[in-house]
Design an enzyme around this catalytic site. Structure first.
Site, PDB file in Angstrom:
ATOM      1  N   GLN A 146       0.809  -1.213   0.000  1.00 33.82           N
ATOM      2  CA  GLN A 146       0.000   0.000   0.000  1.00 33.82           C
ATOM      3  C   GLN A 146       0.849   1.274   0.000  1.00 33.82           C
ATOM      4  O   GLN A 146       0.310   2.375  -0.034  1.00 33.82           O
ATOM      5  CB  GLN A 146      -0.931  -0.008   1.219  1.00 33.82           C
ATOM      6  CG  GLN A 146      -1.921  -1.150   1.203  1.00 33.82           C
ATOM      7  CD  GLN A 146      -2.678  -1.298   2.515  1.00 33.82           C
ATOM      8  OE1 GLN A 146      -2.515  -0.510   3.445  1.00 33.82           O
ATOM      9  NE2 GLN A 146      -3.510  -2.321   2.597  1.00 33.82           N
TER      10      GLN A 146
ATOM     11  N   TYR B 103      -9.956 -10.258   9.793  1.00 32.62           N
ATOM     12  CA  TYR B 103     -10.361 -10.725   8.477  1.00 32.62           C
ATOM     13  C   TYR B 103     -10.752 -12.196   8.498  1.00 32.62           C
ATOM     14  O   TYR B 103     -11.550 -12.652   7.674  1.00 32.62           O
ATOM     15  CB  TYR B 103      -9.232 -10.483   7.467  1.00 32.62           C
ATOM     16  CG  TYR B 103      -8.970  -9.020   7.217  1.00 32.62           C
ATOM     17  CD1 TYR B 103      -9.914  -8.215   6.583  1.00 32.62           C
ATOM     18  CD2 TYR B 103      -7.782  -8.427   7.628  1.00 32.62           C
ATOM     19  CE1 TYR B 103      -9.684  -6.874   6.364  1.00 32.62           C
ATOM     20  CE2 TYR B 103      -7.535  -7.076   7.415  1.00 32.62           C
ATOM     21  CZ  TYR B 103      -8.489  -6.305   6.782  1.00 32.62           C
ATOM     22  OH  TYR B 103      -8.267  -4.965   6.570  1.00 32.62           O
TER      23      TYR B 103
ATOM     24  N   TYR C 164      -8.197   7.730  19.770  1.00 27.85           N
ATOM     25  CA  TYR C 164      -9.333   7.208  19.005  1.00 27.85           C
ATOM     26  C   TYR C 164      -9.483   5.686  19.100  1.00 27.85           C
ATOM     27  O   TYR C 164     -10.323   5.110  18.428  1.00 27.85           O
ATOM     28  CB  TYR C 164      -9.253   7.703  17.559  1.00 27.85           C
ATOM     29  CG  TYR C 164      -9.568   9.185  17.504  1.00 27.85           C
ATOM     30  CD1 TYR C 164     -10.850   9.646  17.272  1.00 27.85           C
ATOM     31  CD2 TYR C 164      -8.574  10.128  17.779  1.00 27.85           C
ATOM     32  CE1 TYR C 164     -11.142  10.996  17.281  1.00 27.85           C
ATOM     33  CE2 TYR C 164      -8.855  11.485  17.793  1.00 27.85           C
ATOM     34  CZ  TYR C 164     -10.141  11.913  17.548  1.00 27.85           C
ATOM     35  OH  TYR C 164     -10.429  13.254  17.577  1.00 27.85           O
TER      36      TYR C 164
ATOM     37  N   HIS D   6      -0.674  -0.192   5.512  1.00 23.67           N
ATOM     38  CA  HIS D   6      -1.013   0.896   6.441  1.00 23.67           C
ATOM     39  C   HIS D   6       0.062   1.977   6.547  1.00 23.67           C
ATOM     40  O   HIS D   6       0.560   2.285   7.618  1.00 23.67           O
ATOM     41  CB  HIS D   6      -1.343   0.329   7.835  1.00 23.67           C
ATOM     42  CG  HIS D   6      -2.418  -0.707   7.820  1.00 23.67           C
ATOM     43  ND1 HIS D   6      -2.793  -1.411   8.939  1.00 23.67           N
ATOM     44  CD2 HIS D   6      -3.207  -1.171   6.814  1.00 23.67           C
ATOM     45  CE1 HIS D   6      -3.758  -2.276   8.624  1.00 23.67           C
ATOM     46  NE2 HIS D   6      -4.018  -2.131   7.327  1.00 23.67           N
TER      47      HIS D   6
ATOM     48  N   GLU E 132     -14.101   4.092   9.939  1.00 22.52           N
ATOM     49  CA  GLU E 132     -14.565   5.186  10.790  1.00 22.52           C
ATOM     50  C   GLU E 132     -14.463   6.551  10.114  1.00 22.52           C
ATOM     51  O   GLU E 132     -13.564   6.796   9.317  1.00 22.52           O
ATOM     52  CB  GLU E 132     -13.727   5.248  12.072  1.00 22.52           C
ATOM     53  CG  GLU E 132     -13.843   4.032  12.957  1.00 22.52           C
ATOM     54  CD  GLU E 132     -13.006   4.146  14.220  1.00 22.52           C
ATOM     55  OE1 GLU E 132     -13.081   3.217  15.050  1.00 22.52           O
ATOM     56  OE2 GLU E 132     -12.276   5.161  14.390  1.00 22.52           O
TER      57      GLU E 132
END
Length: 372
Positions: A89, A268, A257, A153, A247
């Site tokens: 990613q 998953y 958070y 991430h 979110e």
């Protein structure tokens, strides 16, 4: 037992423990569309970030490590980019212009970099200027550490607030049990700097020993959306959950958070991550999507060109391959609508200075939404 560095007591009283608004609003597919999607730039593998230059044209990043400039039907490649760690990613990600770009020319980039300690890479933030189709005066403002060979991430979006501070996101790099809750480590955070990379004296953890002084909020998973609310000026963020629990959050100074201690998602594999969806001292999301839509890109509609959309929030869905429009009332989602259904994985959405909405779709290109 939690270290005091991880949960600063003086912030706990400020935090909400109320339940999140869950994704109970069924998403609608309109019978007729009030726009056409016009392909402006084609043949793009993954247009991660895009900005609109004051004198015309679109500057956009490709995750593979290329920065390109489109103007008057022609595409040219910008030279002299930093080395990009293109893995999973990670790659060349977001772009943002300085609020005073017309006078100072600063362009800000987020990208995965191999610089620093350890094998692999991590997210970096830099600024540079564009001259004769080259990046010049490059300055690295922040580099997360340590590096990791994990491919997930990285984050990472960039936004400026109304006071001119630079805010950006870095994902927790797949190391959920260590990074997001520890303010002595990078990852799973929103960061705040001056535009030149200096750390503001009023950042929440500047006086805490060993803390990463640039942190603005923590307890995040993988934030790929940042946008300022056009009326309040508050920073809104969205982030990928695991299986369920994506979110939307309103980002506040020093707030935790919750990831992964509280979440509405599961692994998953279907196994639980935690049995807690709330805990004192941890902020609830404004909204959460279950099942996950895999959100990427985020923009508020302020344009008069789309009369029914003004005030809406637009979010791209990678998983379900559509653009989602969310109508809001008093910070509550009251209506959801599916646009560009089946067009492909929507990576980014932005409103241009001329009021048109532009949407980047992986494997296709950048579209302009033209009202009928």
């Amino acid at each position: 037992m939690q270290n005091s560095l991880l949960f600063p007591i003086f912030f706990v009283v400020l935090l909400s423990t109320s339940c999140a608004q869950t994704s109970d609003k069924e998403i609608k597919t309109p019978e007729t569309l009030d726009f056409t999607a016009e392909l402006v730039i084609d043949d793009i593998e993954n247009a991660w970030g895009m900005v609109f230059l004051p004198k015309g044209g679109i500057l956009y990043s490709e995750k593979s490590g290329k920065l390109k400039f489109y103007n008057s039907g022609r595409v040219s490649e910008v030279e002299n980019l930093p080395e990009v760690y293109n893995r999973g990613q990670g790659g060349l990600m977001d772009i943002e212009l300085h609020p005073n770009y017309e006078n100072n020319g600063w362009i800000y980039l987020s990208y995965a970099s191999t610089e620093g300690n350890g094998k692999g890479g991590n997210t970096a933030i830099m600024r540079a200027k564009l001259s004769n189709n080259k990046l010049v005066q490059q300055e690295k403002l922040y580099k997360a550490s340590p590096n990791s060979t994990r491919g997930q991430h990285f984050g990472s979006r960039i936004e400026f607030d109304r006071d001119g501070y630079l805010l950006f996101s870095i994902g927790e790099r797949g190391n959920r049990d260590v990074n997001p809750q520890d303010i002595t480590r990078d990852g799973g955070k929103i960061y705040r700097l001056y535009d030149d990379g200096r750390i503001p004296d009023d950042n929440p953890f500047v006086d805490q020993a060993e803390a990463k002084k640039a942190i603005w909020s923590y307890g995040h998973r993988n934030p790929q959306g940042l946008a300022l609310h056009p009326e309040t000026g508050q920073l809104w963020e969205h982030e990928h959950g695991p299986r369920g629990g994506d979110e939307i959050n309103i980002i506040q100074k020093g707030v935790n958070y919750g990831w992964p201690i509280i979440t509405y998602g599961i692994n998953y594999s279907g196994t639980p991550i935690t049995d807690e969806t709330s805990r004192p001292g941890m902020e609830q999301p404004l909204y959460q999507w279950t099942p996950s839509i895999a959100p990427s890109g985020m923009a508020f509609v302020t344009s008069d060109k789309y009369s029914k959309w003004k005030g809406s929030l637009l979010v791209g869905s990678l998983a379900f391959q559509y653009l989602e429009r969310l109508e809001l009332h008093n910070n509550k989602v009251v209506y959801r609508e599916k646009l560009m259904d089946g067009m492909g994985r929507v990576r980014n959405v932005r409103q241009a200075p001329d009021g048109f909405i532009y949407v980047s779709v992986e494997g296709k290109g950048i579209y302009r939404l033209v009202p009928k």
